[in-house]
Design an enzyme around this catalytic site. Structure first.
Site, PDB file in Angstrom:
ATOM      1  N   HIS A  28       0.850  -1.203   0.000  1.00  0.00           N
ATOM      2  CA  HIS A  28       0.000   0.000   0.000  1.00  0.00           C
ATOM      3  C   HIS A  28       0.878   1.243   0.000  1.00  0.00           C
ATOM      4  CE1 HIS A  28      -3.793   2.243   0.665  1.00  0.00           C
ATOM      5  NE2 HIS A  28      -2.975   3.122   1.212  1.00  0.00           N
ATOM      6  N   CYS A  29       0.999   1.843  -1.164  1.00  0.00           N
ATOM      7  CA  CYS A  29       1.763   3.086  -1.291  1.00  0.00           C
ATOM      8  C   CYS A  29       1.187   3.836  -2.487  1.00  0.00           C
ATOM      9  CB  CYS A  29       3.249   2.789  -1.469  1.00  0.00           C
ATOM     10  SG  CYS A  29       3.574   1.580  -2.753  1.00  0.00           S
ATOM     11  N   HIS A  30       1.599   5.067  -2.643  1.00  0.00           N
ATOM     12  CA  HIS A  30       1.017   5.927  -3.682  1.00  0.00           C
ATOM     13  C   HIS A  30       2.107   6.615  -4.492  1.00  0.00           C
ATOM     14  CE1 HIS A  30      -2.720   5.678  -1.260  1.00  0.00           C
ATOM     15  NE2 HIS A  30      -1.994   6.042  -0.218  1.00  0.00           N
ATOM     16  N   TYR A  46      -7.946  17.352  -0.831  1.00  0.00           N
ATOM     17  CA  TYR A  46      -6.669  17.839  -0.291  1.00  0.00           C
ATOM     18  C   TYR A  46      -5.668  17.842  -1.434  1.00  0.00           C
ATOM     19  CZ  TYR A  46      -5.136  12.979  -0.429  1.00  0.00           C
ATOM     20  OH  TYR A  46      -4.818  11.714  -0.856  1.00  0.00           O
ATOM     21  N   ARG A 127     -14.610  12.207   4.389  1.00  0.00           N
ATOM     22  CA  ARG A 127     -13.778  13.403   4.291  1.00  0.00           C
ATOM     23  C   ARG A 127     -12.962  13.411   2.995  1.00  0.00           C
ATOM     24  NH1 ARG A 127      -8.680  11.641   5.599  1.00  0.00           N
ATOM     25  NH2 ARG A 127      -8.739   9.639   6.661  1.00  0.00           N
ATOM     26  N   HIS A 178      -6.308  -0.651   5.794  1.00  0.00           N
ATOM     27  CA  HIS A 178      -5.967  -0.186   7.143  1.00  0.00           C
ATOM     28  C   HIS A 178      -6.836  -0.807   8.247  1.00  0.00           C
ATOM     29  CE1 HIS A 178      -3.901   2.350   4.434  1.00  0.00           C
ATOM     30  NE2 HIS A 178      -4.741   3.347   4.378  1.00  0.00           N
ATOM     31  N   ASP A 246       2.146   2.925   3.210  1.00  0.00           N
ATOM     32  CA  ASP A 246       1.256   4.081   3.000  1.00  0.00           C
ATOM     33  C   ASP A 246       2.036   5.339   2.597  1.00  0.00           C
ATOM     34  OD1 ASP A 246      -1.194   5.461   2.840  1.00  0.00           O
ATOM     35  OD2 ASP A 246      -1.010   6.187   4.900  1.00  0.00           O
ATOM     36  N   ASN A 251      -2.212  13.596   3.339  1.00  0.00           N
ATOM     37  CA  ASN A 251      -3.289  14.170   4.130  1.00  0.00           C
ATOM     38  C   ASN A 251      -3.119  13.949   5.634  1.00  0.00           C
ATOM     39  OD1 ASN A 251      -5.715  15.594   4.075  1.00  0.00           O
ATOM     40  ND2 ASN A 251      -6.977  13.757   3.952  1.00  0.00           N
TER      41      ASN A 251
HETATM   42  C1  0GY Z   1      -4.409   6.411   2.546  1.00  0.00           C
HETATM   43  C2  0GY Z   1      -4.972   7.530   3.208  1.00  0.00           C
HETATM   44  C3  0GY Z   1      -5.680   8.609   2.911  1.00  0.00           C
HETATM   45  C4  0GY Z   1      -5.944   9.128   1.660  1.00  0.00           C
HETATM   46  C5  0GY Z   1      -6.344   8.446   0.624  1.00  0.00           C
HETATM   47  O1  0GY Z   1      -7.484   8.231  -1.328  1.00  0.00           O
HETATM   48  C6  0GY Z   1      -6.967   9.014  -0.546  1.00  0.00           C
HETATM   49  O2  0GY Z   1      -6.933  10.215  -0.708  1.00  0.00           O
HETATM   50  O3  0GY Z   1      -6.252   7.160   0.607  1.00  0.00           O
HETATM   51  C7  0GY Z   1      -6.314   9.268   4.039  1.00  0.00           C
HETATM   52  O4  0GY Z   1      -6.450  10.510   4.036  1.00  0.00           O
HETATM   53  O5  0GY Z   1      -6.685   8.576   4.994  1.00  0.00           O
HETATM   54  O6  0GY Z   1      -3.756   5.656   3.195  1.00  0.00           O
HETATM   55  O7  0GY Z   1      -4.547   6.099   1.389  1.00  0.00           O
END
Ligand code: 0GY
Length: 291
Positions: A28-30, A46, A127, A178, A246, A251
């Site tokens: 899980h990473c972006h 955000y 949110r 999570h 993560d 955010n």
């Molecule tokens: C995550 C956490 C967040 C954000 C997003 O899709 C998203 O914008 O996942 C969060 O703000 O909890 O771990 O991906």
């Protein structure tokens, strides 16, 4: 459109003391932007810090991981181009989870599949996203079924009860982000977390990520208040759990974590070699790299 409201990721994470097994997957990473090439979505809630594929791959190597599962976040919404670009660069070393709407075509799905996408994310966190009618989710589920993709769901613990009938009706492999976001101050015996444990026990198509210590904790940076939640899930469902950094921790409202410290959480939540091998290698390989 929002101004930049991010807290940047840790500039210099430590080398973890815990050595992850050979072939481990950060599941899980972006990747975010860079915005001049891959702009953020106009409807985002955000604006993140740019977090490029090159920075992600450098972190992977630094922490001792071999592969990534890159998950589309809400700030890029249904524009998966930064994700697909990262997947195309990584080749066999990354897989992806996209965010799509029900207008997605078979040809677009096929192109994403070829890049390495193996799932879609349904986000219910109020949110982060506006609400989506359930029919739209069912239509997406029908479109991805022929590709053998699964569905990643992100929701807040208090919303699980209402979501259970819908999640069951999806009738496919589901991965919960999570740990279903428990409120750790309530303790593992709280009905919300027990509902999640029972949901996994009753449905063997449901997996979860024992991730996001940094967001769930009230005790950064040792995260010990999160251990009992993750360890419960790892020990009860050793073949249906995944772990991820993560990164870059979008955010966050407080300082972003040292990713080396996050890796050092792993032996506390998966205390044996067998559990670590399943969590970090065998489970993500089975879900994302099986042909
Ligand atoms: C995550 C956490 C967040 C954000 C997003 O899709 C998203 O914008 O996942 C969060 O703000 O909890 O771990 O991906």
């Amino acid at each position: 459109m929002m101004d930049k409201d991010y807290i940047p990721f840790h500039p210099n994470p430590s080398k973890p003391n815990f050595r992850v097994p050979e072939g481990s997957v950060d599941a899980h990473c972006h990747v975010f932007g860079p915005a001049d090439k891959f702009p953020y979505h106009p409807k985002r809630k955000y604006t993140p810090c740019d977090a490029s594929k090159e920075q992600l791959f450098a972190l992977r190597d630094h922490l001792g991981f071999s592969r990534n599962v890159i998950v589309q976040a809400s700030c890029h919404s249904t524009d998966n181009s930064a994700l697909v670009d990262a997947l195309n660069s990584a080749g066999e070393l990354a897989r992806g989870v996209a965010f799509v709407d029900d207008s997605i075509t078979e040809a677009e799905l096929k192109e994403m599949h070829e890049a390495g996408v193996r799932g879609v994310r349904f986000n219910f966190v109020k949110r982060l996203v506006d609400s989506t009618p359930k029919e739209v989710f069912f239509a997406i589920a029908d479109k991805i079924r022929p590709l053998g993709w699964h569905i990643v769901v992100y929701f807040e613990a208090a919303d699980l009860e209402e979501l259970i009938p819908f999640l069951k009706a999806l009738n496919t492999t589901i991965v919960v982000d999570h740990m279903g976001t428990p409120k750790v101050a309530n303790g593992v015996d709280h009905p919300d977390f027990q509902r999640f444990v029972n949901f996994m026990a009753d449905n063997d198509n449901v997996w979860c990520k024992v991730s996001c210590s940094e967001r769930l904790t009230q005790h950064a940076p040792d995260y010990s208040d999160v251990y009992p939640f993750a360890r419960t899930l790892v020990e009860k469902f050793p073949n249906r759990v995944l772990w991820g950094t993560d990164w870059p921790h979008p955010n966050m409202k407080v300082e972003a974590p040292n990713d080396g410290h996050l890796v050092d959480v792993i032996p506390h939540i998966a205390p044996t070699k067998e559990l670590q091998q399943a969590l970090l290698v065998d489970n993500p390989m089975a879900l994302y790299w099986a042909e």
